[in-house]
Design an enzyme around this catalytic site. Structure first.
Site, PDB file in Angstrom:
ATOM      1  N   HIS A  22       0.833  -1.204   0.000  1.00  7.78           N
ATOM      2  CA  HIS A  22       0.000   0.000   0.000  1.00  7.78           C
ATOM      3  C   HIS A  22       0.869   1.256   0.000  1.00  7.78           C
ATOM      4  O   HIS A  22       0.558   2.234  -0.667  1.00  7.78           O
ATOM      5  CB  HIS A  22      -0.923   0.011   1.228  1.00  7.78           C
ATOM      6  CG  HIS A  22      -1.982  -1.037   1.133  1.00  7.78           C
ATOM      7  ND1 HIS A  22      -3.312  -0.727   1.044  1.00  7.78           N
ATOM      8  CD2 HIS A  22      -1.908  -2.384   1.070  1.00  7.78           C
ATOM      9  CE1 HIS A  22      -4.020  -1.844   0.945  1.00  7.78           C
ATOM     10  NE2 HIS A  22      -3.184  -2.865   0.964  1.00  7.78           N
ATOM     11  N   ASP A 116      -5.961   5.859   1.868  1.00 11.02           N
ATOM     12  CA  ASP A 116      -6.113   4.476   1.427  1.00 11.02           C
ATOM     13  C   ASP A 116      -7.565   4.037   1.597  1.00 11.02           C
ATOM     14  O   ASP A 116      -8.181   4.305   2.639  1.00 11.02           O
ATOM     15  CB  ASP A 116      -5.195   3.614   2.299  1.00 11.02           C
ATOM     16  CG  ASP A 116      -4.959   2.236   1.731  1.00 11.02           C
ATOM     17  OD1 ASP A 116      -5.949   1.525   1.450  1.00 11.02           O
ATOM     18  OD2 ASP A 116      -3.786   1.861   1.583  1.00 11.02           O
ATOM     19  N   THR A 138      -5.344   0.530  -3.911  1.00  9.35           N
ATOM     20  CA  THR A 138      -4.095  -0.134  -4.321  1.00  9.35           C
ATOM     21  C   THR A 138      -4.378  -1.498  -4.947  1.00  9.35           C
ATOM     22  O   THR A 138      -3.453  -2.187  -5.359  1.00  9.35           O
ATOM     23  CB  THR A 138      -3.139  -0.317  -3.128  1.00  9.35           C
ATOM     24  OG1 THR A 138      -3.757  -1.179  -2.167  1.00  9.35           O
ATOM     25  CG2 THR A 138      -2.786   1.004  -2.487  1.00  9.35           C
ATOM     26  N   GLN A 338      12.935  -6.276  -5.672  1.00 10.92           N
ATOM     27  CA  GLN A 338      12.123  -6.983  -6.685  1.00 10.92           C
ATOM     28  C   GLN A 338      12.159  -6.338  -8.075  1.00 10.92           C
ATOM     29  O   GLN A 338      12.176  -7.041  -9.080  1.00 10.92           O
ATOM     30  CB  GLN A 338      10.676  -7.117  -6.197  1.00 10.92           C
ATOM     31  CG  GLN A 338       9.804  -7.900  -7.184  1.00 10.92           C
ATOM     32  CD  GLN A 338       8.592  -8.507  -6.534  1.00 10.92           C
ATOM     33  OE1 GLN A 338       8.702  -9.271  -5.578  1.00 10.92           O
ATOM     34  NE2 GLN A 338       7.424  -8.197  -7.039  1.00 10.92           N
ATOM     35  N   GLN A 378      -5.880 -12.087  -4.720  1.00 12.70           N
ATOM     36  CA  GLN A 378      -4.883 -12.708  -5.600  1.00 12.70           C
ATOM     37  C   GLN A 378      -5.482 -13.661  -6.630  1.00 12.70           C
ATOM     38  O   GLN A 378      -5.009 -13.742  -7.766  1.00 12.70           O
ATOM     39  CB  GLN A 378      -3.823 -13.404  -4.733  1.00 12.70           C
ATOM     40  CG  GLN A 378      -3.058 -12.396  -3.864  1.00 12.70           C
ATOM     41  CD  GLN A 378      -2.511 -12.974  -2.569  1.00 12.70           C
ATOM     42  OE1 GLN A 378      -2.442 -14.185  -2.402  1.00 12.70           O
ATOM     43  NE2 GLN A 378      -2.118 -12.104  -1.645  1.00 12.70           N
TER      44      GLN A 378
HETATM   45  N1  UDP Z   1       8.722  -6.874  -2.856  1.00 15.86           N
HETATM   46  C1  UDP Z   1      10.081  -6.621  -2.793  1.00 15.86           C
HETATM   47  N2  UDP Z   1      10.922  -7.644  -2.511  1.00 15.86           N
HETATM   48  C2  UDP Z   1      10.507  -8.915  -2.292  1.00 15.86           C
HETATM   49  C3  UDP Z   1       9.107  -9.170  -2.364  1.00 15.86           C
HETATM   50  C4  UDP Z   1       8.246  -8.124  -2.661  1.00 15.86           C
HETATM   51  O1  UDP Z   1      10.518  -5.482  -2.999  1.00 15.86           O
HETATM   52  O2  UDP Z   1      11.338  -9.782  -2.029  1.00 15.86           O
HETATM   53  C5  UDP Z   1       7.807  -5.747  -3.151  1.00 15.86           C
HETATM   54  C6  UDP Z   1       7.158  -5.883  -4.513  1.00 15.86           C
HETATM   55  O3  UDP Z   1       7.989  -5.273  -5.497  1.00 15.86           O
HETATM   56  C7  UDP Z   1       5.821  -5.214  -4.344  1.00 15.86           C
HETATM   57  C8  UDP Z   1       5.506  -5.369  -2.849  1.00 15.86           C
HETATM   58  O4  UDP Z   1       6.733  -5.766  -2.230  1.00 15.86           O
HETATM   59  O5  UDP Z   1       5.892  -3.850  -4.673  1.00 15.86           O
HETATM   60  C9  UDP Z   1       4.476  -6.437  -2.566  1.00 15.86           C
HETATM   61  O6  UDP Z   1       3.222  -5.992  -2.939  1.00 15.86           O
HETATM   62  P1  UDP Z   1       2.132  -6.994  -3.531  1.00 15.86           P
HETATM   63  O7  UDP Z   1       0.907  -6.194  -3.778  1.00 15.86           O
HETATM   64  O8  UDP Z   1       2.690  -7.734  -4.688  1.00 15.86           O
HETATM   65  O9  UDP Z   1       1.919  -8.061  -2.397  1.00 15.86           O
HETATM   66  P2  UDP Z   1       1.574  -7.945  -0.829  1.00 15.86           P
HETATM   67  O10 UDP Z   1       2.878  -7.864  -0.131  1.00 15.86           O
HETATM   68  O11 UDP Z   1       0.719  -6.725  -0.641  1.00 15.86           O
HETATM   69  O12 UDP Z   1       0.867  -9.231  -0.563  1.00 15.86           O
END
Ligand code: UDP
Length: 457
Positions: A22, A116, A138, A338, A378
């Site tokens: 978020h 948000d 988001t 990532q 998801q």
């Molecule tokens: N992310 C990261 N490194 C990791 C895993 C995830 O930087 O090893 C980042 C990814 O790029 C994304 C966020 O964490 O921007 C995860 O958001 P997402 O909506 O995919 O999943 P959530 O964590 O909300 O389930």
């Protein structure tokens, strides 16, 4: 001397739900506003401010704190989701009021609140001060239209097995393709309330912003735009991955986990082009131990290399000795950079839980996807990945609700070199280019951001 009024830049206060998926898009949106001459302040929780790492790319954004009622532990300290959300609502509204009061008296005074969708009470606070109110989603427009219809009672819950769920602007969905709070109605009542209550006061809001882009969700955006002032403003990846207009914007700017950047990038650099499967389940998903084991064996059995993110809190679920086997083929780390990984030439596909940020990142950076959805939105995102955008495949759950190793292996092969691989590649190239166009000069999201800024005068 210029009067205070003359030098006043419109000031937006940005309030994300305190989770990685978020903060990333809302902080990125703030950077776009600052680049257009606005002032932006991120309101984060006391706990988050004390535990996160800020990147220099976020330096232009001021940070202030409010309280979610759990200053020493955040969500982990709450007794239940309901407890967390109730405390946040009460303490959050009080401390947000105090923050705006302070900023308005000592400057810079606040003009707008971008909050948000998970925190709809923030709109009431904004309106007490006469601020412009913008709700920021988001998650995808499609997912949110499902929640809106659930909120309005237009989807009968619990769902009936075998009967498709029909929502305007979306393809017919099988019950299992809807968000888990809907398909498994009653599984997390607190979170269900939270996602549907995003719409509790939406009629009063000035702007409805989505981290998505028009071309990606045209039909549903058009449908929603008949009701509200909807603007898509994404994808919110750092500018250096997209239009390259914001200098030094190479990173989201805030990280709840410490990325193992050097080891990931060094390891990737030793691997041939498109030979690596990148596996990540985001910042929150908790997998069954059996699921982690099946993934481990699928990766072990594949002919490809793999880079797997297993957060520290999930590590104990790995099969015994899995980490000890020194194996050039695989690297397991607790957190990765990532975006750098997905844009690395060695990466050939992304096995993801299909969090919406991860999906947008894969789409924007042109990486084919194998969806292994866990919960919340998801499963719906994975449906879109496979059937609507055609950028990958979904791994179906087998016995015990677990994606089995053979099935996961097949999906990986399908995306890497199977019958659909070429078509997926073509779609991935198409969407990557549309994503860049949307946020670039003259693109749909870019124009929407300009319009939002102009609206703040
Ligand atoms: N992310 C990261 N490194 C990791 C895993 C995830 O930087 O090893 C980042 C990814 O790029 C994304 C966020 O964490 O921007 C995860 O958001 P997402 O909506 O995919 O999943 P959530 O964590 O909300 O389930």
């Amino acid at each position: 001397m210029a009067s205070e009024e003359k030098v006043h830049k419109a000031h937006v206060l940005v309030l994300p739900y305190p989770a990685q998926g978020h903060i990333n898009p809302m902080l990125q949106f703030s950077k776009r506003l600052v680049a257009r001459g606005l002032r932006a302040t991120l309101a984060t929780t006391v706990h988050l401010a004390a535990t996160t790492l800020l990147h220099p790319s976020a330096a232009a954004i001021a940070v202030e704190t409010i309280s979610d009622g759990f200053d020493h532990g955040g969500y982990a300290q709450a007794k239940s989701p309901e407890d967390y959300l109730a405390q946040f609502r009460t303490t959050g509204a009080q401390t947000l009021t105090q923050l705006i009061t302070r900023l308005n008296s000592s400057g810079p005074r606040v003009d707008a609140l971008i909050y948000d969708g998970f925190l709809p009470w923030a709109l009431d606070v904004a309106q007490q001060f006469g601020l412009v109110g913008a709700i920021f989603f988001t998650q995808s427009c499609a997912v949110n239209n499902i929640y809106y219809h659930a909120y309005e009672g237009l989807i009968r819950l619990p769902l009936s097995e075998g009967r498709p769920v029909l929502v305007p602007g979306l393809p017919p969905l099988e019950p299992w393709e809807t968000p888990s709070f809907v398909s498994d109605y009653g599984s997390y009542p607190g979170f269900y309330e939270m996602v549907v209550n995003q719409f509790s006061n939406i009629e009063k809001v000035d702007w409805v912003l989505f981290n998505s882009f028009y071309e990606l969700e045209e039909e549903v955006v058009d449908w929603m735009a008949q009701k509200w002032k909807v603007r898509t403003i994404g994808p919110t990846l750092p500018s250096m991955y997209m239009d390259k207009q914001l200098q030094d914007d190479t990173d989201y700017g805030i990280s709840l986990f410490k990325p193992e950047t050097t080891s990931c990038l060094n390891w990737l650099s030793t691997k041939p082009t498109k030979s690596v499967i990148y596996v990540s389940f985001g910042s929150m998903a908790e997998l069954e131990t059996e699921q982690v084991e099946e993934i481990a064996w699928a990766l072990n059995e594949t002919t490809y290399n793999f880079l797997w993110i297993v957060r520290a809190s999930e590590k104990s679920k790995l099969p015994e000795n899995f980490l000890e086997c020194p194996n050039e083929k695989g690297l397991v780390v607790t957190w990765s950079p990532q975006l750098e990984v997905l844009s690395h030439e060695s990466v050939g596909c992304f096995v993801t839980h299909c969090g919406f940020n991860s999906v947008l990142e894969a789409v924007s950076l042109g990486v084919p996807v194998v969806g292994v959805p866990v919960w919340t939105d998801q499963g719906t995102n994975a449906k879109y990945v496979e059937d609507v955008w055609g950028v990958g495949v979904r791994a179906r759950k087998g016995e015990g609700g677990i994606v089995r190793r053979g099935n996961l292996g097949k999906c990986i092969n399908e995306v890497m070199r199977g019958q659909r691989a070429e078509e997926i590649k073509r779609n991935v190239v198409k969407w990557k280019s549309l994503a860049k166009e949307a946020i670039g000069e003259g693109g749909s999201s870019n124009k929407n951001i300009d319009e939002f800024v102009a609206g703040l005068g």
